[in-house]
Design a protein around this motif. Sequence first.
Motif, PDB file in Angstrom:
ATOM      1  N   VAL A 623      63.881 -76.296  34.071  1.00 55.64           N
ATOM      2  CA  VAL A 623      65.177 -76.067  34.703  1.00 55.64           C
ATOM      3  C   VAL A 623      65.515 -74.593  34.536  1.00 55.64           C
ATOM      4  O   VAL A 623      65.421 -74.047  33.425  1.00 55.64           O
ATOM      5  CB  VAL A 623      66.276 -76.956  34.099  1.00 55.64           C
ATOM      6  N   LEU A 624      65.888 -73.934  35.634  1.00 54.40           N
ATOM      7  CA  LEU A 624      66.052 -72.483  35.650  1.00 54.40           C
ATOM      8  C   LEU A 624      67.392 -72.102  36.250  1.00 54.40           C
ATOM      9  O   LEU A 624      67.882 -72.751  37.185  1.00 54.40           O
ATOM     10  CB  LEU A 624      64.932 -71.840  36.485  1.00 54.40           C
ATOM     11  N   ALA A 625      67.971 -71.045  35.714  1.00 59.07           N
ATOM     12  CA  ALA A 625      69.198 -70.506  36.283  1.00 59.07           C
ATOM     13  C   ALA A 625      68.880 -69.755  37.567  1.00 59.07           C
ATOM     14  O   ALA A 625      67.799 -69.165  37.710  1.00 59.07           O
ATOM     15  CB  ALA A 625      69.872 -69.567  35.277  1.00 59.07           C
ATOM     16  N   GLY A 626      69.800 -69.771  38.524  1.00 62.16           N
ATOM     17  CA  GLY A 626      69.652 -68.954  39.712  1.00 62.16           C
ATOM     18  C   GLY A 626      69.759 -67.483  39.354  1.00 62.16           C
ATOM     19  O   GLY A 626      70.767 -67.051  38.781  1.00 62.16           O
ATOM     20  N   GLU A 627      68.717 -66.692  39.663  1.00 63.43           N
ATOM     21  CA  GLU A 627      68.672 -65.277  39.264  1.00 63.43           C
ATOM     22  C   GLU A 627      68.064 -64.436  40.374  1.00 63.43           C
ATOM     23  O   GLU A 627      67.182 -64.903  41.109  1.00 63.43           O
ATOM     24  CB  GLU A 627      67.824 -65.089  38.000  1.00 63.43           C
ATOM     25  N   TYR A 628      68.522 -63.209  40.440  1.00 65.01           N
ATOM     26  CA  TYR A 628      67.911 -62.231  41.342  1.00 65.01           C
ATOM     27  C   TYR A 628      67.936 -60.877  40.649  1.00 65.01           C
ATOM     28  O   TYR A 628      69.005 -60.380  40.277  1.00 65.01           O
ATOM     29  CB  TYR A 628      68.671 -62.149  42.667  1.00 65.01           C
ATOM     30  N   TYR A 629      66.736 -60.284  40.446  1.00 70.37           N
ATOM     31  CA  TYR A 629      66.659 -58.948  39.867  1.00 70.37           C
ATOM     32  C   TYR A 629      66.731 -57.941  40.995  1.00 70.37           C
ATOM     33  O   TYR A 629      65.858 -57.891  41.864  1.00 70.37           O
ATOM     34  CB  TYR A 629      65.377 -58.764  39.048  1.00 70.37           C
ATOM     35  N   ARG A 630      67.769 -57.116  40.969  1.00 73.15           N
ATOM     36  CA  ARG A 630      68.011 -56.129  42.019  1.00 73.15           C
ATOM     37  C   ARG A 630      67.315 -54.823  41.641  1.00 73.15           C
ATOM     38  O   ARG A 630      67.631 -54.217  40.604  1.00 73.15           O
ATOM     39  CB  ARG A 630      69.520 -55.911  42.165  1.00 73.15           C
ATOM     40  N   ASN A 649      74.387 -71.618  40.306  1.00 74.20           N
ATOM     41  CA  ASN A 649      73.280 -72.481  40.737  1.00 74.20           C
ATOM     42  C   ASN A 649      72.256 -72.654  39.625  1.00 74.20           C
ATOM     43  O   ASN A 649      71.895 -71.700  38.932  1.00 74.20           O
ATOM     44  CB  ASN A 649      72.560 -71.883  41.946  1.00 74.20           C
ATOM     45  N   ARG A 650      71.762 -73.870  39.512  1.00 72.53           N
ATOM     46  CA  ARG A 650      70.624 -74.135  38.643  1.00 72.53           C
ATOM     47  C   ARG A 650      69.573 -74.878  39.462  1.00 72.53           C
ATOM     48  O   ARG A 650      69.907 -75.700  40.332  1.00 72.53           O
ATOM     49  CB  ARG A 650      71.032 -74.945  37.402  1.00 72.53           C
ATOM     50  N   TYR A 651      68.322 -74.565  39.165  1.00 71.41           N
ATOM     51  CA  TYR A 651      67.213 -75.114  39.938  1.00 71.41           C
ATOM     52  C   TYR A 651      66.252 -75.852  39.009  1.00 71.41           C
ATOM     53  O   TYR A 651      66.114 -75.524  37.826  1.00 71.41           O
ATOM     54  CB  TYR A 651      66.454 -73.996  40.646  1.00 71.41           C
ATOM     55  N   VAL A 652      65.559 -76.822  39.590  1.00 70.45           N
ATOM     56  CA  VAL A 652      64.496 -77.534  38.882  1.00 70.45           C
ATOM     57  C   VAL A 652      63.174 -77.148  39.519  1.00 70.45           C
ATOM     58  O   VAL A 652      62.999 -77.286  40.741  1.00 70.45           O
ATOM     59  CB  VAL A 652      64.697 -79.060  38.948  1.00 70.45           C
ATOM     60  N   GLN A 653      62.270 -76.645  38.715  1.00 70.52           N
ATOM     61  CA  GLN A 653      60.916 -76.360  39.201  1.00 70.52           C
ATOM     62  C   GLN A 653      60.139 -77.664  39.260  1.00 70.52           C
ATOM     63  O   GLN A 653      60.148 -78.449  38.305  1.00 70.52           O
ATOM     64  CB  GLN A 653      60.207 -75.379  38.274  1.00 70.52           C
ATOM     65  N   ILE A 654      59.458 -77.905  40.374  1.00 73.98           N
ATOM     66  CA  ILE A 654      58.696 -79.141  40.537  1.00 73.98           C
ATOM     67  C   ILE A 654      57.291 -78.827  41.017  1.00 73.98           C
ATOM     68  O   ILE A 654      57.039 -77.787  41.626  1.00 73.98           O
ATOM     69  CB  ILE A 654      59.380 -80.110  41.531  1.00 73.98           C
ATOM     70  N   VAL A 663      63.975 -77.064  43.553  1.00 73.31           N
ATOM     71  CA  VAL A 663      65.065 -77.796  44.196  1.00 73.31           C
ATOM     72  C   VAL A 663      66.345 -77.491  43.439  1.00 73.31           C
ATOM     73  O   VAL A 663      66.327 -77.205  42.231  1.00 73.31           O
ATOM     74  CB  VAL A 663      64.809 -79.318  44.231  1.00 73.31           C
ATOM     75  N   ASN A 664      67.472 -77.534  44.149  1.00 75.05           N
ATOM     76  CA  ASN A 664      68.765 -77.326  43.513  1.00 75.05           C
ATOM     77  C   ASN A 664      69.075 -78.525  42.624  1.00 75.05           C
ATOM     78  O   ASN A 664      68.962 -79.678  43.061  1.00 75.05           O
ATOM     79  CB  ASN A 664      69.840 -77.147  44.581  1.00 75.05           C
ATOM     80  N   GLN A 665      69.468 -78.263  41.395  1.00 75.10           N
ATOM     81  CA  GLN A 665      69.712 -79.357  40.464  1.00 75.10           C
ATOM     82  C   GLN A 665      70.827 -80.285  40.957  1.00 75.10           C
ATOM     83  O   GLN A 665      70.818 -81.487  40.659  1.00 75.10           O
ATOM     84  CB  GLN A 665      70.065 -78.808  39.080  1.00 75.10           C
TER      85      GLN A 665
END
Length: 679
Positions: A623-630, A649-654, A663-665
Amino acid sequence: MPRSNLPASRRVLLAAVVAAATAVLPFAAGPVAAEPLGTGSADAPTDRQQQYAAAAAEYGVPESVLLGVSYLESRWDTHAGRPSTSGGFGPMHLTDAERVASAEAASAHVDEGEDPRGDDSRPLVVPESGPAEPAPALPGLRTLEAAAGLTGASEEALIADPATNIRGGAALLASYQKELAGPVGADSDPAAWYGAVARYAGADTEDAAAAFADEVYGQINAGASRTTDDGHQVTLTARAVDPDESAVNRLGLRRAERPDGLECPVGLPCEWIPAPYAKTGPGAGQYGNHDLANRPEQQKIEYIIIHDTEGYFTPSVNLVKRADYLGWHYTLRSVDGYIAQHIKAKDVGWHAGNWYVNAKSIGLEHEGFAGHGTWYTEAMYRTSAKLVRHLALRFQIPLDRQHILGHDNVPGTVASTVRGMHWDPGPYWNWSHYFDLLKAPFQSTATPQTGLVTIDPDYASNQPAFTGCNRQPPGVPSPPPPIAPCPLRGSSSVILHTGPSADSPLVNDRGLRPDGTPNTMYVSDHGARASTGQTYALADVRGDWTAIWYLGQKAWFHNPAAAPTAKWAEGFVVTPKAGRATIPVYGRAYPEAAAYPAGVPYQAISPLQYTLSAGQRYAVGGVLAGEYYRAVTFDGSSPGDWTVIRGENRYVQIQFGHRVMYVNQDDVDVLPAAVGAPR
């Protein structure tokens, strides 16, 4: 990172060089009959263990040393006379410099069909690699000719006949020992052979030669026993040997610089060859070939990405030294496992074709080819595994196939980039052996009721009938030849069908084949394959066939109880929340629009062309936080540059297909896989 669609000028050059090279290569024309093994060939041993013993006695090499060196070169395998990436043949890895030099002059790391940076906020155009660059062969890449001179056997026999090949390796070791004025004899002390073993590595640096010898003596102390790829049982009996390491100083090898801050574990051959962070034009966004960052303090490193160079070591390293090209963290050499570090772990390389993954990963390029018919050497597997284990422990990266990814497991960022993503290190990378070396073997105490399966075929006997190796670089003729079968060889891939039968069509990956036609056995067409170590949700079982959920469909693979190709596993799965017929699937886990500060353009949360439907289940990788490195300017002058933007947003890696996805948690329920599993 395999390439495609080479420019016409480059195809012509490759064709000319490879045609000239292969015209004199015995392996290009198929099997070569072995000539008699010296005198009395009718009495020559046919058992592989006896062949090692006979060669050791003939040339005065301790049998444990001969077996140990051969194990570190090939694990005693023959590879059916096919060459390694280093141009080495047979169980003793006897090398042909002419082949290596010719191919190396024609081959270099080329990235086409994929933006390796993978960030549409800063489009990247990678230039051609330039003219073919000749690279000098290491002394260790010229041993086939020397072995022929020492044994009187032809080079063809040394390539094609394992017993002759072993004799050639023994003769080389004995010649090195004599040059060092060491004791010779099958009953001589193995501890006195350290210098000869180090020279056999073929390294050009003292630390690489010593590291190879250390591995050999470590194997002698540990022992080994296995069945070779051509069916022979070979054993190296463990014995305690404390080698005399002083002779390595007399080999006259270069001492590599090892500056403070080099991020390699002590004992591995490693050197700092930096990738430049430099401007390539007048604009603030014109720079290369990586981005500055502050990981892991600023952003956790989640992944280590395994690539191959699709070229030879020296030209690939020369490319990473160019600011107008692209950068990755490490390059590993085939012949001796030597490592060059180019970028510090804190900084972001441009290597995986997906900016979200790049920003959270370390990239390792291994000298080799995904589908060219060559094989990866044991020396390189070992140094790579030690490096990856070191990095994983340092950055708390789990040693599993959800976090140690091949480039072929990295998703496209958006629907339009899926088809161009690279597919290295390919179906011939031995993931099972690699994870054994990582000390994280694929084991199972689960049952069919736990609801997950981990792919794990026997590498040696799992030999899918791929095609098209004759069309893979280097050496793509113009026009290309008809698609030919690849040589049958061990593979980490299992093939996925639409039904529980080998006669049923392969499944479809709509990202690769939007028209819905089945994927194929073409070596780069990975859309109907699962790979060793990947874990999938169980969908069904019928007799010797097992079905998994894969890219929105049931995918069947042969998994007989007598020779299983997968292990039962346990863990968690996702399924759409109640009332949702389908949910979107993503190639990057970016934050929502509200998370972006003023002046920073929103990076759209754009779904891929796949959907996850009600009733389907997919294995969870985290489970991962929504992130963007600018990071879009050389000096950090753009608003928000050099910062990590995080949202709610939190995402689940599948494990959604051959590649991982997200996918969005909020769209899914996360459940123990055993809940609702097929019975």
